[in-house]
Design a protein around this motif. Structure first.
Motif, PDB file in Angstrom:
ATOM      1  N   GLU A   1      -9.055  -6.640   5.622  1.00 22.65           N
ATOM      2  CA  GLU A   1      -9.033  -6.261   7.039  1.00 22.65           C
ATOM      3  C   GLU A   1      -9.213  -7.478   7.944  1.00 22.65           C
ATOM      4  O   GLU A   1      -8.492  -7.634   8.939  1.00 22.65           O
ATOM      5  N   PHE A   2     -10.159  -8.332   7.633  1.00 20.19           N
ATOM      6  CA  PHE A   2     -10.398  -9.496   8.484  1.00 20.19           C
ATOM      7  C   PHE A   2      -9.146 -10.363   8.572  1.00 20.19           C
ATOM      8  O   PHE A   2      -8.780 -10.838   9.656  1.00 20.19           O
ATOM      9  N   SER A   3      -8.483 -10.569   7.446  1.00 19.13           N
ATOM     10  CA  SER A   3      -7.282 -11.402   7.431  1.00 19.13           C
ATOM     11  C   SER A   3      -6.154 -10.769   8.233  1.00 19.13           C
ATOM     12  O   SER A   3      -5.392 -11.466   8.911  1.00 19.13           O
ATOM     13  N   VAL A   4      -6.030  -9.446   8.163  1.00 17.49           N
ATOM     14  CA  VAL A   4      -5.011  -8.746   8.944  1.00 17.49           C
ATOM     15  C   VAL A   4      -5.282  -8.915  10.436  1.00 17.49           C
ATOM     16  O   VAL A   4      -4.367  -9.223  11.226  1.00 17.49           O
ATOM     17  N   ARG A   5      -6.513  -8.711  10.838  1.00 19.34           N
ATOM     18  CA  ARG A   5      -6.858  -8.859  12.257  1.00 19.34           C
ATOM     19  C   ARG A   5      -6.609 -10.300  12.714  1.00 19.34           C
ATOM     20  O   ARG A   5      -6.070 -10.528  13.805  1.00 19.34           O
ATOM     21  N   HIS A   6      -6.976 -11.228  11.890  1.00 18.29           N
ATOM     22  CA  HIS A   6      -6.807 -12.646  12.205  1.00 18.29           C
ATOM     23  C   HIS A   6      -5.320 -12.990  12.342  1.00 18.29           C
ATOM     24  O   HIS A   6      -4.915 -13.741  13.237  1.00 18.29           O
TER      25      HIS A   6
ATOM     26  N   GLU B   1       0.834  -1.208   0.000  1.00 16.07           N
ATOM     27  CA  GLU B   1       0.000   0.000   0.000  1.00 16.07           C
ATOM     28  C   GLU B   1       0.862   1.249   0.000  1.00 16.07           C
ATOM     29  O   GLU B   1       0.531   2.231  -0.678  1.00 16.07           O
ATOM     30  N   ARG B   2       1.943   1.232   0.729  1.00 12.16           N
ATOM     31  CA  ARG B   2       2.826   2.406   0.762  1.00 12.16           C
ATOM     32  C   ARG B   2       3.394   2.704  -0.619  1.00 12.16           C
ATOM     33  O   ARG B   2       3.612   3.863  -0.969  1.00 12.16           O
ATOM     34  N   TRP B   3       3.634   1.664  -1.402  1.00  7.01           N
ATOM     35  CA  TRP B   3       4.139   1.862  -2.758  1.00  7.01           C
ATOM     36  C   TRP B   3       3.020   2.188  -3.742  1.00  7.01           C
ATOM     37  O   TRP B   3       3.156   3.089  -4.555  1.00  7.01           O
ATOM     38  N   SER B   4       1.921   1.456  -3.667  1.00  5.64           N
ATOM     39  CA  SER B   4       0.907   1.533  -4.715  1.00  5.64           C
ATOM     40  C   SER B   4      -0.229   2.498  -4.423  1.00  5.64           C
ATOM     41  O   SER B   4      -0.905   2.969  -5.341  1.00  5.64           O
ATOM     42  N   GLY B   5      -0.496   2.745  -3.132  1.00 10.02           N
ATOM     43  CA  GLY B   5      -1.659   3.536  -2.775  1.00 10.02           C
ATOM     44  C   GLY B   5      -2.965   2.765  -2.904  1.00 10.02           C
ATOM     45  O   GLY B   5      -4.049   3.359  -2.911  1.00 10.02           O
ATOM     46  N   ASP B   6      -2.877   1.435  -2.979  1.00  9.49           N
ATOM     47  CA  ASP B   6      -4.054   0.589  -3.176  1.00  9.49           C
ATOM     48  C   ASP B   6      -4.743   0.324  -1.834  1.00  9.49           C
ATOM     49  O   ASP B   6      -4.639  -0.762  -1.264  1.00  9.49           O
ATOM     50  N   GLY B   7      -5.458   1.312  -1.339  1.00 17.66           N
ATOM     51  CA  GLY B   7      -6.177   1.152  -0.085  1.00 17.66           C
ATOM     52  C   GLY B   7      -7.342   0.196  -0.186  1.00 17.66           C
ATOM     53  O   GLY B   7      -7.770  -0.387   0.818  1.00 17.66           O
ATOM     54  N   GLU B   8      -7.845  -0.001  -1.400  1.00 15.15           N
ATOM     55  CA  GLU B   8      -8.977  -0.917  -1.591  1.00 15.15           C
ATOM     56  C   GLU B   8      -8.599  -2.339  -1.199  1.00 15.15           C
ATOM     57  O   GLU B   8      -9.373  -3.048  -0.548  1.00 15.15           O
ATOM     58  N   LEU B   9      -7.404  -2.785  -1.585  1.00 14.50           N
ATOM     59  CA  LEU B   9      -6.963  -4.127  -1.216  1.00 14.50           C
ATOM     60  C   LEU B   9      -6.798  -4.243   0.294  1.00 14.50           C
ATOM     61  O   LEU B   9      -7.184  -5.254   0.894  1.00 14.50           O
TER      62      LEU B   9
ATOM     63  N   ALA C   1       5.320  -6.364  12.064  1.00  8.30           N
ATOM     64  CA  ALA C   1       3.905  -6.562  11.734  1.00  8.30           C
ATOM     65  C   ALA C   1       3.009  -5.753  12.654  1.00  8.30           C
ATOM     66  O   ALA C   1       1.988  -5.188  12.217  1.00  8.30           O
ATOM     67  N   LYS C   2       3.342  -5.686  13.931  1.00  8.94           N
ATOM     68  CA  LYS C   2       2.536  -4.894  14.869  1.00  8.94           C
ATOM     69  C   LYS C   2       2.597  -3.406  14.523  1.00  8.94           C
ATOM     70  O   LYS C   2       1.565  -2.711  14.542  1.00  8.94           O
ATOM     71  N   MET C   3       3.782  -2.910  14.222  1.00 13.37           N
ATOM     72  CA  MET C   3       3.915  -1.495  13.880  1.00 13.37           C
ATOM     73  C   MET C   3       3.166  -1.163  12.585  1.00 13.37           C
ATOM     74  O   MET C   3       2.466  -0.157  12.496  1.00 13.37           O
ATOM     75  N   ARG C   4       3.312  -2.025  11.598  1.00 12.55           N
ATOM     76  CA  ARG C   4       2.625  -1.782  10.335  1.00 12.55           C
ATOM     77  C   ARG C   4       1.116  -1.995  10.491  1.00 12.55           C
ATOM     78  O   ARG C   4       0.312  -1.265   9.887  1.00 12.55           O
ATOM     79  N   GLY C   5       0.732  -3.000  11.280  1.00  9.00           N
ATOM     80  CA  GLY C   5      -0.685  -3.214  11.547  1.00  9.00           C
ATOM     81  C   GLY C   5      -1.322  -2.009  12.212  1.00  9.00           C
ATOM     82  O   GLY C   5      -2.491  -1.677  11.942  1.00  9.00           O
ATOM     83  N   ALA C   6      -0.572  -1.341  13.084  1.00  4.95           N
ATOM     84  CA  ALA C   6      -1.078  -0.133  13.735  1.00  4.95           C
ATOM     85  C   ALA C   6      -1.360   0.957  12.711  1.00  4.95           C
ATOM     86  O   ALA C   6      -2.380   1.660  12.786  1.00  4.95           O
ATOM     87  N   ARG C   7      -0.466   1.099  11.734  1.00  5.94           N
ATOM     88  CA  ARG C   7      -0.700   2.105  10.686  1.00  5.94           C
ATOM     89  C   ARG C   7      -1.950   1.776   9.887  1.00  5.94           C
ATOM     90  O   ARG C   7      -2.771   2.655   9.578  1.00  5.94           O
ATOM     91  N   LEU C   8      -2.105   0.498   9.537  1.00  4.24           N
ATOM     92  CA  LEU C   8      -3.286   0.101   8.778  1.00  4.24           C
ATOM     93  C   LEU C   8      -4.563   0.304   9.589  1.00  4.24           C
ATOM     94  O   LEU C   8      -5.583   0.767   9.064  1.00  4.24           O
ATOM     95  N   ALA C   9      -4.502  -0.019  10.888  1.00  4.24           N
ATOM     96  CA  ALA C   9      -5.683   0.134  11.747  1.00  4.24           C
ATOM     97  C   ALA C   9      -6.088   1.595  11.861  1.00  4.24           C
ATOM     98  O   ALA C   9      -7.280   1.933  11.816  1.00  4.24           O
TER      99      ALA C   9
END
Length: 677
Positions: free
Chosen positions: A372-377, A359-367, A441-449
């Motif tokens: 989201e469910f898979s990230v949380r899982h 996402e940081r490279w592509s800007g593809d927030g849709e993906l 993963a936790k740091m990046r997950g925080a950004r996504l959250a």
């Protein structure tokens, strides 16, 4: 076994000797393979009952090979009155033209024979003397030999047809021909590989690309993909050669999934021509500035197959990302757990890392929002099932003691995790890089959250967890008397104190305390770890060190690219450049194609890097290594809608120019030069 030659297109590939022949072997995976089944195990050409001698092999294209051969009847090649050219292409099946050229001034009669056979072995069985559990038959038709293997509903066929008439028996085809003076005779042999599905037809027929592809279609597709990648211009020929080779190999390793019909990236030839969670995601990270389109289908498939239950046989746990997906007989009959298998402790954290970096490279927030469910899982797995002992670390121990992997980190061979004196720890084990991946993963997950999921409270929780992990890790893994990070913790929480390359992955993850980063960099570039050609997997003074041991002393190009990225992250640009330069120089001795691994001998001892005998080549994350090293050398880093370019090119490389780098900014160019020029 003489030198091996490979030809591939996606998941169909052939590995043969330098004459173009196939003979069953337990040492290497020779044969024609597709989706983990060997469709040809014997394919041997003779002329008047004699084997042929190799003059030259043209293997410039991954999907096309030509063998120039002469008769062995003459003691000296220059006196031979006959030569043979085997022209071979692959694309779902195999096409081969055999041409016999008569150089004599008179007509000559020849007997051309091709011995053919298939053991229909599962790729897993190649090293274990394959034994058929089903029934094999051979059926002779008009200009056709049909080899069939059936075990219950598992049905595979190899169908060989010829363009010229000949005698066909159950073991091959014989052509008795008269070739005129200075003339030529040829026949075209077509080998169809058929994977029958539940409806009684080739399972690949319904895929968008179908079962077979012509050379013209393959060539056009390869050219299109390579042309879309950024253009490299540089003064350092080894880097330019490695870049071109990597783009070609990564293009050739793409295959169509039987399950979804999307393009994925196989991990490597010959043993790993399928989807691997760890390998596919690390390669995705390497490729982002160059071929980002391959990331979304990989992420979607991994998310779709994310663990949802406890399954001891497959090492499956809720939230866990798979390790490996196989299609062969042993997986189909659950003799092995690879349908899919989840025995990897790092793939789940890497899933979150790659999604964020993409996402940081592509800007593809849709993906990102779709997953989201898979990230949380996945992040939940890190803190629950991943933490077997409840100590705040990721541990691993297989749930399947019969066929599960013992070591479930990237160094997954049986003896790769050891104490400095060579002893092996018990299970469970917590290797150091797993904790780095979890932190990242936790740091990046925080950004996504915070940015995409609208959940700042969870983001704060993840960041607190990451900070606590970093503090705990730097306390428990640091070997004070040696000033380095231990390879792992054992089940008692004591350091498994081998000095290894894994520390470079820690730098990449960001879990290393700033005050200790300099010492880590110093250790990685010390003679104990750095061979002159690259960083070894294990230091030379460790009990299990072996320069030709799979994970205990060899040099892995992918490993070195991650280490260079980690050194760059902490500001050690000169050290990162030394590794990139060494890797590029090593690539010259492999015709630009970095193999899976090579020997860890000191550069002062050898004039060239020594090959590892069974290394995969091409391999996806080795092909990705030059791409990531280019990112490191040019200092490419996305920042919002912009791309930061901060080059640090080592002396001797001269100019590096990378044009049309794709990303959320559109396309942009980067230029760097050696400081001494």
């Amino acid at each position: 076994m003489n030198r091996l030659v490979s030809i591939l297109d996606g998941n169909t590939f052939l590995v043969c000797d330098e004459r173009g022949d196939l003979e069953p072997s337990l040492d290497v995976a020779t044969g024609l393979f597709s989706f983990d089944t060997r469709f040809l195990s014997t394919w041997q050409l003779t002329l008047d009952g004699e084997r042929l001698r190799t003059l030259s092999v043209d293997e410039e294209q991954s999907y096309r090979t030509r063998f120039f051969l002469s008769s062995d009847r003459s003691a000296r090649v220059q006196n031979s009155k006959v030569s043979v050219i085997r022209s071979r292409t692959i694309g779902g099946g195999l096409d081969e033209e055999v041409a016999v050229l008569n150089h004599a001034g008179r007509d000559v009669d020849f007997t051309v024979r091709v011995d053919m056979g298939s053991d229909f072995a599962d790729l897993f069985e190649i090293k274990e003397a394959p034994r058929q559990k089903g029934n094999s038959t051979a059926t002779i038709g008009a200009r056709e030999l049909r080899l069939t293997y059936r075990r219950g509903r598992f049905l595979r066929e190899t169908v060989v047809s010829a363009s010229e008439p000949g005698h066909i028996d159950e073991r091959g085809m014989t052509f008795t021909v008269r070739v005129p003076a200075h003339g030529e005779w040829s026949t075209r042999l077509h080998v169809a590989t058929i994977i029958y599905g539940a409806r009684g037809e080739d399972a690949r027929a319904s895929l968008p690309l179908g079962g077979s592809r012509t050379p013209a279609v393959i060539e056009a597709e390869h050219r299109r993909l390579v042309e879309r990648a950024p253009k490299l211009g540089c003064d350092f020929t080894p880097l330019e050669q490695a870049y071109r080779r990597s783009l070609k190999d990564l293009t050739a390793l793409r295959y169509e999934s039987l399950a979804l019909g999307v393009h994925l990236l196989a991990a490597g030839l010959p043993w790993f021509m399928t989807l691997f969670g760890r390998d596919s995601m690390l390669t995705g990270l390497q490729m982002l500035p160059f071929m980002p389109d391959l990331v979304p289908p990989t992420m979607n498939l991994l998310a779709g197959l994310q663990g949802a239950r406890l399954d001891d046989f497959r090492d499956e746990e809720p939230g866990k990302i798979l390790h490996e997906l196989r299609y062969g007989e042993t997986a189909g009959f659950e003799e092995r757990p690879h349908s899919p298998y989840y025995g990897a402790a790092d793939s789940t954290a890497l899933f979150v890392i790659l999604l964020d970096e993409y996402e940081r490279w592509s800007g593809d927030g849709e993906l990102v929002r779709a997953l989201e469910f898979s990230v949380r899982h996945a992040l939940d797995w890190i803190d629950t099932y991943g933490d077997l002992l409840g100590t705040g670390y990721i541990w691993y121990q297989t749930r399947n003691p019969h066929t599960g992997l013992e070591n479930q980190c990237w160094k997954d061979s049986w003896d790769s995790i050891s104490y400095a004196d060579g002893r092996l720890p018990g299970f469970p084990r917590a290797t150091c890089e797993l904790q780095g991946y979890a932190y990242d993963a936790k740091m990046r997950g925080a950004r996504l959250a915070r940015t995409f999921f609208g959940d700042p409270a969870w983001a704060d929780q993840l960041e607190r967890g990451a900070a606590a992990l970093k503090e705990r890790f730097n306390r428990d893994f640091w070997v004070a008397d040696g000033e380095y990070y231990a390879l792992a913790l054992d089940a008692e929480g004591k350091p498994v104190d081998a000095l290894s390359s894994n520390m470079g992955h820690l730098l990449w993850s960001g879990i290393v305390d700033e005050a200790r980063a300099g010492k880590v960099a110093e250790q990685l570039l010390s003679p104990r770890l750095f061979s002159g050609w690259g960083v070894r997997t294990l230091a030379t003074d460790q009990g299990r060190y072996n320069p030709i041991g799979y994970h205990v002393g060899t040099v892995w190009p992918f490993d070195n690219s991650i280490i260079a990225w980690g050194l760059w992250r902490y500001g050690f640009r000169e050290e990162a450049g030394r590794i990139c330069m060494a890797m590029c120089e090593a690539s010259r001795y492999f015709n630009g194609r970095l193999p899976e691994a090579f020997a860890g001998y000191d550069r002062d001892l050898t004039d060239y890097p020594v090959e590892y005998p069974t290394a995969c080549s091409p391999q996806a994350w080795s092909a990705g290594a030059p791409l990531l090293m280019l990112r490191v050398l040019l200092g490419l880093e996305p920042h919002g809608e912009h791309l930061i370019i901060d080059p640090a090119v080592p002396p001797g490389m001269g100019r590096i120019e990378l044009l049309d780098i794709p990303g959320r900014w559109g396309r942009i160019d980067a230029l760097g030069r050696s400081r001494n020029l």
